[in-house]
Design a protein around this motif. Structure first.
Motif, mmCIF file in Angstrom:
data_model
loop_
_atom_site.group_PDB
_atom_site.id
_atom_site.type_symbol
_atom_site.label_atom_id
_atom_site.label_comp_id
_atom_site.label_asym_id
_atom_site.label_seq_id
_atom_site.Cartn_x
_atom_site.Cartn_y
_atom_site.Cartn_z
ATOM 1 N N VAL A 101 0.839 -1.199 0.000
ATOM 2 C CA VAL A 101 0.000 0.000 0.000
ATOM 3 C C VAL A 101 0.874 1.249 0.000
ATOM 4 O O VAL A 101 1.803 1.377 0.804
ATOM 5 N N GLU A 102 0.578 2.180 -0.897
ATOM 6 C CA GLU A 102 1.318 3.442 -0.990
ATOM 7 C C GLU A 102 0.537 4.547 -0.298
ATOM 8 O O GLU A 102 -0.653 4.729 -0.552
ATOM 9 N N VAL A 103 1.207 5.269 0.576
ATOM 10 C CA VAL A 103 0.576 6.419 1.236
ATOM 11 C C VAL A 103 0.816 7.644 0.360
ATOM 12 O O VAL A 103 1.937 8.139 0.250
ATOM 13 N N GLU A 104 -0.249 8.107 -0.239
ATOM 14 C CA GLU A 104 -0.158 9.267 -1.131
ATOM 15 C C GLU A 104 -0.028 10.560 -0.333
ATOM 16 O O GLU A 104 0.701 11.477 -0.727
ATOM 17 N N ALA A 105 -0.743 10.637 0.766
ATOM 18 C CA ALA A 105 -0.675 11.839 1.601
ATOM 19 C C ALA A 105 -1.373 11.579 2.920
ATOM 20 O O ALA A 105 -2.258 10.734 3.021
ATOM 21 N N VAL A 106 -0.960 12.348 3.928
ATOM 22 C CA VAL A 106 -1.658 12.396 5.217
ATOM 23 C C VAL A 106 -2.172 13.813 5.393
ATOM 24 O O VAL A 106 -1.392 14.774 5.358
ATOM 25 N N VAL A 107 -3.486 13.947 5.543
ATOM 26 C CA VAL A 107 -4.125 15.253 5.738
ATOM 27 C C VAL A 107 -4.713 15.272 7.142
ATOM 28 O O VAL A 107 -5.471 14.369 7.506
ATOM 29 N N THR A 108 -4.355 16.285 7.924
ATOM 30 C CA THR A 108 -4.867 16.383 9.287
ATOM 31 C C THR A 108 -5.708 17.646 9.443
ATOM 32 O O THR A 108 -5.318 18.722 8.982
ATOM 33 N N VAL A 109 -6.850 17.480 10.095
ATOM 34 C CA VAL A 109 -7.735 18.597 10.394
ATOM 35 C C VAL A 109 -7.409 19.117 11.794
ATOM 36 O O VAL A 109 -7.383 18.346 12.756
ATOM 37 N N VAL A 110 -7.140 20.398 11.880
ATOM 38 C CA VAL A 110 -6.800 21.051 13.143
ATOM 39 C C VAL A 110 -7.950 21.953 13.551
ATOM 40 O O VAL A 110 -8.351 22.855 12.798
ATOM 41 N N ASP A 111 -8.503 21.715 14.739
ATOM 42 C CA ASP A 111 -9.558 22.566 15.267
ATOM 43 C C ASP A 111 -8.911 23.836 15.818
ATOM 44 O O ASP A 111 -8.259 23.816 16.863
#
Length: 337
Positions: A101-111
């Motif tokens: 599995v390739e991780v294309e990106a990690v996107v994190t939501v910050v409150d």
């Protein structure tokens, strides 16, 4: 078959995963709900279908090993994975590192309204009714800081004040940011630099100043970058740990203690939570490197405390003869969830 995965992390409810899915209609959408994990129950939505899993051992590792990884390995194409709020993306990427599995990106939501308070607070996941298992002693700070630090891109739920902006600039300077209300997921992913980690796990022996953040203090935020070529006295290092926890957003450190000359130890803290791990044998000359991001603690006191924990010239001369009491000897934990 090989899936390309975009992981969406965050400690707050949001629609970012849905936006990513809508922008890539050929992709699959997977969600996990671990709120009942302590009871051995995991709920997973994949393309709108609910699957309820009952695990003999309710833990994050079992969820990844028995469910998420086999699912992703069975898919060919892009998959948007919305992680449960209690999950740190680094642990997920570590689990995926030995798969196709390739991780294309990690996107994190910050409150924007709560993140800084959570990042400097002492609440545990158990205090919020969110721990993943009986032995899960993580703090909320460890989770929210880890989610933001490991991200390739950040989505803020609202405008950030000067302090939050400065902290994020020091914690993850290269991650592009957008506001949730004006989110353009295509441009956000396109803005991720080529040098971004994209799921790659650090071995602990590289520079700990990710993305070359500014070391200049601003808006009450300071960065301490402590280095030295002599070992720490283990008891004095242990005694100064409180200085690394109070008013501190993040500590990351590769340390050498005199009682364990062949072992590179790893210190990591956020808020009031501390992890101590063993990186294994030194891969190069022994040294100290500790990075501290603080919003209220005195940076000069942190530097002075770390320097006072180093062995003295006299101790260094007798280092092979001294029998050091070592509180770190049995405190190691593997750096995985």
């Amino acid at each position: 078959m090989a899936a390309r995965v975009v992981l969406v992390a965050g400690f707050t409810h949001h629609d970012v995963a849905d936006e990513l899915w809508r922008a890539s209609p050929e992709s699959s959408l997977v969600r996990h709900d671990l709120s009942s994990l302590a009871d051995g129950v995991v709920r997973r939505w994949a393309d709108g279908r609910l699957t309820v899993l009952e695990l003999a051992h309710g833990c994050v590792s079992c969820t990844l090993r028995l469910d998420l990884i086999p699912l992703l390995e069975s898919i060919d194409g892009r998959v948007i994975v919305q992680l449960d709020p209690m999950l740190e993306p680094e642990a997920v990427c570590f689990a995926l590192s030995e798969t196709s599995v390739e991780v294309e990106a990690v996107v994190t939501v910050v409150d924007s309204a709560t993140w800084l308070g959570d990042a400097t607070g002492t609440d545990s996941l158990a205090d919020r009714g969110m721990r993943a298992a009986e032995g899960d002693e993580r703090t909320v700070a460890q989770v929210v800081v880890g989610q933001a630090e490991f991200a390739d891109a950040l989505v803020l739920t609202g405008p950030a004040d000067a302090v939050l902006t400065t902290v994020l600039d020091r914690l993850n300077p290269d991650a592009p940011r957008q506001l949730l209300d004006a989110l353009d997921v295509v441009s956000l992913l396109s803005a991720i630099p080529r040098t971004s980690r994209r799921g790659e796990i650090d071995d602990g022996f590289g520079s700990l100043l990710f993305g070359r953040p500014s070391l200049e203090p601003a808006h009450g935020v300071s960065v301490v970058h402590f280095t030295d070529r002599r070992p720490f006295h283990p008891m004095r290092l242990h005694d100064c740990i409180d200085v690394l926890l109070d008013g501190v957003v993040r500590v990351r450190g590769r340390v050498w203690v005199a009682s364990q000359p062949d072992a590179a130890l790893w210190l990591e803290s956020a808020g009031g939570g501390l992890r101590v791990g063993n990186l294994g044998p030194w891969e190069r000359d022994r040294d100290q490197e500790v990075v501290v991001i603080t919003t209220s603690a005195d940076a000069t006191k942190i530097t002075a405390a770390l320097r006072s924990a180093l062995v003295t010239d006299e101790e260094l001369g007798l280092i092979t003869e001294l029998d050091f009491a070592d509180p770190f000897a049995d405190w190691h934990e593997e750096m995985e969830l």
